[in-house]
Design a protein around this motif. Structure first.
Motif, PDB file in Angstrom:
ATOM      1  N   GLY A 111       0.860  -1.149   0.383  1.00 59.08           N
ATOM      2  CA  GLY A 111      -0.061  -0.031  -0.502  1.00 59.08           C
ATOM      3  C   GLY A 111       1.156   1.343   0.225  1.00 59.08           C
ATOM      4  N   LEU A 112       2.327   0.699   0.311  1.00 55.96           N
ATOM      5  CA  LEU A 112       3.095   2.178   0.043  1.00 55.96           C
ATOM      6  C   LEU A 112       4.422   1.994  -1.150  1.00 55.96           C
ATOM      7  CD1 LEU A 112       4.272   2.164   4.350  1.00 55.96           C
ATOM      8  CD2 LEU A 112       2.274   3.592   2.928  1.00 55.96           C
ATOM      9  N   LEU A 161      -0.716  10.574   0.552  1.00 55.61           N
ATOM     10  CA  LEU A 161      -0.464  10.692   1.545  1.00 55.61           C
ATOM     11  C   LEU A 161      -0.797   9.686   2.070  1.00 55.61           C
ATOM     12  CD1 LEU A 161       1.196  11.771   4.312  1.00 55.61           C
ATOM     13  CD2 LEU A 161      -0.962  12.515   5.438  1.00 55.61           C
ATOM     14  N   ASN A 162      -1.360   8.580   2.102  1.00 52.32           N
ATOM     15  CA  ASN A 162      -1.547   6.957   2.677  1.00 52.32           C
ATOM     16  C   ASN A 162      -0.724   6.576   1.497  1.00 52.32           C
ATOM     17  OD1 ASN A 162      -3.275   8.646   3.957  1.00 52.32           O
ATOM     18  ND2 ASN A 162      -5.608   8.312   3.024  1.00 52.32           N
ATOM     19  N   GLU A 163       0.036   7.380   0.354  1.00 49.52           N
ATOM     20  CA  GLU A 163       0.062   6.011   0.149  1.00 49.52           C
ATOM     21  C   GLU A 163       1.876   6.647  -0.112  1.00 49.52           C
ATOM     22  OE1 GLU A 163      -0.660   5.687  -4.343  1.00 49.52           O
ATOM     23  OE2 GLU A 163      -2.399   7.491  -4.040  1.00 49.52           O
ATOM     24  N   CYS A 164       2.401   6.895   0.819  1.00 47.00           N
ATOM     25  CA  CYS A 164       3.476   7.649   1.099  1.00 47.00           C
ATOM     26  C   CYS A 164       4.324   7.632   2.280  1.00 47.00           C
ATOM     27  CB  CYS A 164       3.519   9.308   1.244  1.00 47.00           C
ATOM     28  SG  CYS A 164       5.206   9.572   1.097  1.00 47.00           S
ATOM     29  N   THR A 165       3.074   7.627   3.504  1.00 42.63           N
ATOM     30  CA  THR A 165       3.766   6.998   4.716  1.00 42.63           C
ATOM     31  C   THR A 165       3.173   6.933   5.996  1.00 42.63           C
ATOM     32  OG1 THR A 165       5.584   7.750   6.804  1.00 42.63           O
ATOM     33  CG2 THR A 165       4.317   9.469   5.678  1.00 42.63           C
ATOM     34  N   CYS A 171       5.775  13.123   8.383  1.00 39.96           N
ATOM     35  CA  CYS A 171       7.161  13.321   8.412  1.00 39.96           C
ATOM     36  C   CYS A 171       7.557  11.607   7.337  1.00 39.96           C
ATOM     37  CB  CYS A 171       8.297  13.461   8.842  1.00 39.96           C
ATOM     38  SG  CYS A 171       9.033  13.710   8.699  1.00 39.96           S
ATOM     39  N   LYS A 172       7.938  11.721   6.343  1.00 40.10           N
ATOM     40  CA  LYS A 172       8.541   9.974   4.973  1.00 40.10           C
ATOM     41  C   LYS A 172      10.041  10.221   5.158  1.00 40.10           C
ATOM     42  CE  LYS A 172       9.021   7.284   2.402  1.00 40.10           C
ATOM     43  NZ  LYS A 172       8.639   6.317   2.711  1.00 40.10           N
ATOM     44  N   VAL A 173      10.399   9.768   5.314  1.00 41.39           N
ATOM     45  CA  VAL A 173      12.601   9.402   5.835  1.00 41.39           C
ATOM     46  C   VAL A 173      12.676   8.717   4.956  1.00 41.39           C
ATOM     47  CG1 VAL A 173      13.802   8.917   6.974  1.00 41.39           C
ATOM     48  CG2 VAL A 173      11.801  10.004   8.691  1.00 41.39           C
ATOM     49  N   VAL A 174      13.589   8.811   3.868  1.00 46.51           N
ATOM     50  CA  VAL A 174      14.170   8.340   3.115  1.00 46.51           C
ATOM     51  C   VAL A 174      15.778   7.781   3.423  1.00 46.51           C
ATOM     52  CG1 VAL A 174      14.665   7.724   0.631  1.00 46.51           C
ATOM     53  CG2 VAL A 174      12.497   8.644   1.434  1.00 46.51           C
ATOM     54  N   THR A 175      16.052   6.738   3.543  1.00 41.29           N
ATOM     55  CA  THR A 175      17.388   6.257   3.654  1.00 41.29           C
ATOM     56  C   THR A 175      18.109   5.990   2.977  1.00 41.29           C
ATOM     57  OG1 THR A 175      16.909   4.017   4.342  1.00 41.29           O
ATOM     58  CG2 THR A 175      16.974   6.185   6.081  1.00 41.29           C
ATOM     59  N   ARG A 176      19.791   6.542   2.810  1.00 41.00           N
ATOM     60  CA  ARG A 176      20.356   6.269   2.070  1.00 41.00           C
ATOM     61  C   ARG A 176      22.018   6.258   1.994  1.00 41.00           C
ATOM     62  NH1 ARG A 176      21.341   7.110  -3.817  1.00 41.00           N
ATOM     63  NH2 ARG A 176      23.435   7.419  -4.291  1.00 41.00           N
TER      64      ARG A 176
END
Length: 257
Positions: A111-112, A161-165, A171-176
């Motif tokens: 769902g995300l 928003l509901n598909e993101c986090t 708050c969406k956090v993406v790591t690299r």
């Protein structure tokens, strides 16, 4: 508070390790980290560990050992997806070794959006989300992952928003990883013509070597308990396989005259 990880220990063979892997039987095992060459499929290294030691942990040190001990000039390696880790990719790139590592399938939360939907902008060192909002760099954690976070003020009213986090603070956090560039270099190698050729050869070399050991030399099970005993079995099995390879090759040379 640091969580203590429970480690299962065998009461009959404490040297073994409890292994849990997709598509593999669960239980106490040993692992043979084996290396073969491409030309003759000769086994050039055997290293036995407990079953709970990840493949990637001893890899670079065993590679260096072979180069130092035998004077090998390693030009390329082909590895399965278990070795697709940033330190391995970085280490191979630093050693100027053409690395081909199988793709590892990650299963995003249902769902995300998957991570690839967030585009990395190297020049500005930030990610851009599917709604075209920027996620600037925030910090780097102890594991070497850079964290890129969104602005909750933008996210809370975003139609995606509901598909993101599912974060409570929107708050969406993406790591690299700091060595992610090396992993992308390996991915590029895998998709190249040379990379595809090298990886196809795995089924004729390392996979064939393990299959022969199991089917023809009783290597499917450990004869004795204890790491040292299993190591001796692995070395003896490899020696027998190599002698057979040598005999076959010498016979072919003799027939050619």
């Amino acid at each position: 508070m640091i969580e203590e990880k429970e480690i299962k220990v065998s009461t009959t063979d404490p040297d073994s390790g409890y292994m849990i892997r997709d598509g593999k039987p669960e239980g106490f095992f040993y692992l043979d980290h084996r290396t073969v060459d491409l030309k003759y499929n000769m086994i050039t290294d055997v290293h036995v560990t407990a079953g709970n030691v990840h493949d990637s942990i001893p890899y670079l040190s065993r590679l260096d050992r072979q180069q130092q001990r035998f004077g090998f000039k390693v030009e390329a390696v082909a590895l399965d997806s278990g070795y697709l880790a940033s330190p391995i990719c970085k280490g191979l790139q630093n050693r100027n070794i053409f690395a081909v590592i199988a793709h590892r399938r990650f299963h995003p939360t249902q769902g995300l959006f998957p991570k690839w939907k967030f585009i990395y902008d190297a020049q500005r060192n930030m990610y851009v989300c599917p709604a075209k909002h920027e996620l600037p760099y925030r910090t780097t954690n102890r594991e070497g992952y850079r964290q890129y976070t969104s602005d909750p003020q933008h996210c809370k009213n975003c139609p995606l928003l509901n598909e993101c986090t599912r974060s409570r603070n929107h708050c969406k956090v993406v790591t690299r990883h700091v060595w992610e560039d090396s992993k992308e270099w390996v991915r590029g190698n895998r998709l190249s013509r040379s990379g595809k050729y090298l990886y196809r050869k795995r089924k004729e070399t390392i996979e064939r070597s393990f299959a022969d050991a199991k089917e023809l030399h009783g290597f499917r099970y450990c004869r004795l308990r204890g790491l040292q005993n299993v190591r001796e079995q692995a070395l003896m099995t490899a020696a027998v396989q190599n002698m057979k390879k040598m005999a076959i090759h010498l016979d072919r040379l003799e027939k050619r005259g």
